[in-house]
Design a protein around this motif. Structure first.
Motif, short mmCIF file in Angstrom:
data_model
loop_
_atom_site.label_atom_id
_atom_site.label_comp_id
_atom_site.label_asym_id
_atom_site.label_seq_id
_atom_site.Cartn_x
_atom_site.Cartn_y
_atom_site.Cartn_z
N LYS A 52 0.86 -1.29 -0.14
CA LYS A 52 -0.10 0.19 -0.15
C LYS A 52 0.95 1.23 -0.04
O LYS A 52 1.83 1.47 0.94
CB LYS A 52 -0.97 -0.07 1.43
CG LYS A 52 -2.16 -1.02 1.18
CD LYS A 52 -2.93 -0.93 2.39
CE LYS A 52 -4.16 -1.89 2.09
NZ LYS A 52 -4.88 -2.00 3.49
N GLY A 53 0.45 2.26 -0.97
CA GLY A 53 1.29 3.53 -0.86
C GLY A 53 2.68 3.44 -1.87
O GLY A 53 3.14 4.37 -2.31
N ARG A 54 2.78 2.26 -2.32
CA ARG A 54 3.84 2.11 -3.10
C ARG A 54 3.47 1.37 -4.59
O ARG A 54 4.33 1.62 -5.75
CB ARG A 54 4.89 0.97 -2.44
CG ARG A 54 5.53 1.38 -1.20
CD ARG A 54 6.79 0.48 -0.92
NE ARG A 54 6.23 -0.75 -0.42
CZ ARG A 54 6.88 -1.68 -1.02
NH1 ARG A 54 7.75 -1.56 -2.00
NH2 ARG A 54 6.45 -3.07 -1.06
N PHE A 55 2.65 0.54 -4.60
CA PHE A 55 2.23 -0.05 -5.90
C PHE A 55 0.64 0.55 -6.16
O PHE A 55 -0.20 0.69 -5.32
CB PHE A 55 1.82 -1.56 -5.68
CG PHE A 55 3.22 -2.32 -5.44
CD1 PHE A 55 4.32 -1.72 -5.36
CD2 PHE A 55 3.22 -3.77 -5.49
CE1 PHE A 55 5.72 -2.32 -5.01
CE2 PHE A 55 4.39 -4.66 -5.38
CZ PHE A 55 5.55 -3.73 -5.29
N THR A 56 0.58 0.59 -7.63
CA THR A 56 -0.65 0.97 -7.92
C THR A 56 -1.24 0.08 -9.19
O THR A 56 -0.46 -0.17 -10.10
CB THR A 56 -0.75 2.57 -8.68
OG1 THR A 56 -0.35 3.30 -7.63
CG2 THR A 56 -1.95 3.05 -9.12
N ILE A 57 -2.40 -0.32 -8.95
CA ILE A 57 -2.96 -1.38 -9.96
C ILE A 57 -3.82 -0.42 -11.09
O ILE A 57 -4.65 0.41 -10.33
CB ILE A 57 -3.81 -2.60 -9.23
CG1 ILE A 57 -3.96 -3.52 -10.76
CG2 ILE A 57 -4.94 -2.07 -8.81
CD1 ILE A 57 -4.62 -4.86 -10.04
N SER A 58 -3.93 -0.80 -12.25
CA SER A 58 -5.04 -0.15 -13.22
C SER A 58 -5.14 -0.90 -14.31
O SER A 58 -4.52 -1.83 -14.42
CB SER A 58 -4.24 1.28 -13.94
OG SER A 58 -3.09 1.00 -14.50
N ARG A 59 -6.02 -0.45 -15.19
CA ARG A 59 -6.57 -1.33 -16.39
C ARG A 59 -6.95 -0.48 -17.27
O ARG A 59 -7.62 0.78 -17.09
CB ARG A 59 -7.53 -2.36 -15.81
CG ARG A 59 -8.96 -1.58 -15.47
CD ARG A 59 -9.84 -2.94 -14.86
NE ARG A 59 -10.38 -3.87 -15.87
CZ ARG A 59 -10.70 -5.29 -15.90
NH1 ARG A 59 -11.02 -5.37 -14.55
NH2 ARG A 59 -10.92 -5.89 -16.79
N ASP A 60 -6.91 -1.08 -18.64
CA ASP A 60 -7.35 -0.43 -19.74
C ASP A 60 -8.33 -1.40 -20.75
O ASP A 60 -7.86 -2.43 -21.03
CB ASP A 60 -6.38 0.20 -20.61
CG ASP A 60 -6.72 0.78 -22.11
OD1 ASP A 60 -7.84 0.68 -22.30
OD2 ASP A 60 -5.95 1.55 -22.46
#
Length: 124
Positions: free
Chosen positions: A65-73
């Motif tokens: 938490k606070g270091r990784f970011t998940i996203s999608r397209d």
């Protein structure tokens, strides 16, 4: 059948960043959530992050938490994991996974398809 292909792993020094990508192909259903898991040598596979079909809901394990970011397209049938401030303990094989339907889960056994994995190594 659905195929998932991860990319973006590699060797990085502690404090550095990497961005993992995962592209889905084949007969995907109309809506699905996606997740990232990892497995370090001698350890069990663990949940890292997940994202809902709409992208409006995300969840992370406490250690990232606070270091990784998940996203999608969804137009590209892809999911991403931006990893910053990497630590040696983040070293593992990272897997993306696809879960059919809109209900999200952090349990690996509930996912329907898995990628082959990409190695992330963080040196101290």
């Amino acid at each position: 059948q659905v195929q998932l292909v991860e990319s973006g792993g590699g060797l990085v020094q502690a404090g550095g960043s990497l961005r993992l990508s995962c592209a889905a192909s084949g007969r995907t259903v109309s809506s699905y959530s996606m997740g990232w898991f990892r497995q370090a040598p001698g350890k069990e596979r663990e949940f890292v992050a997940l994202i809902s079909w709409s992208g409006t809901y995300t969840s992370y394990t406490d250690s990232v938490k606070g270091r990784f970011t998940i996203s999608r397209d969804n137009a590209k049938s892809s999911v991403y994991l931006q990893m910053n401030s990497l630590k040696p303990e983040d070293t593992a094989v990272y897997y993306c996974a696809l879960k059919n339907g809109v209900i999200v889960s952090g349990e690996g056994r509930r996912y329907d398809y898995w990628g082959q994995g990409t190695q992330v190594t963080v040196s101290s």
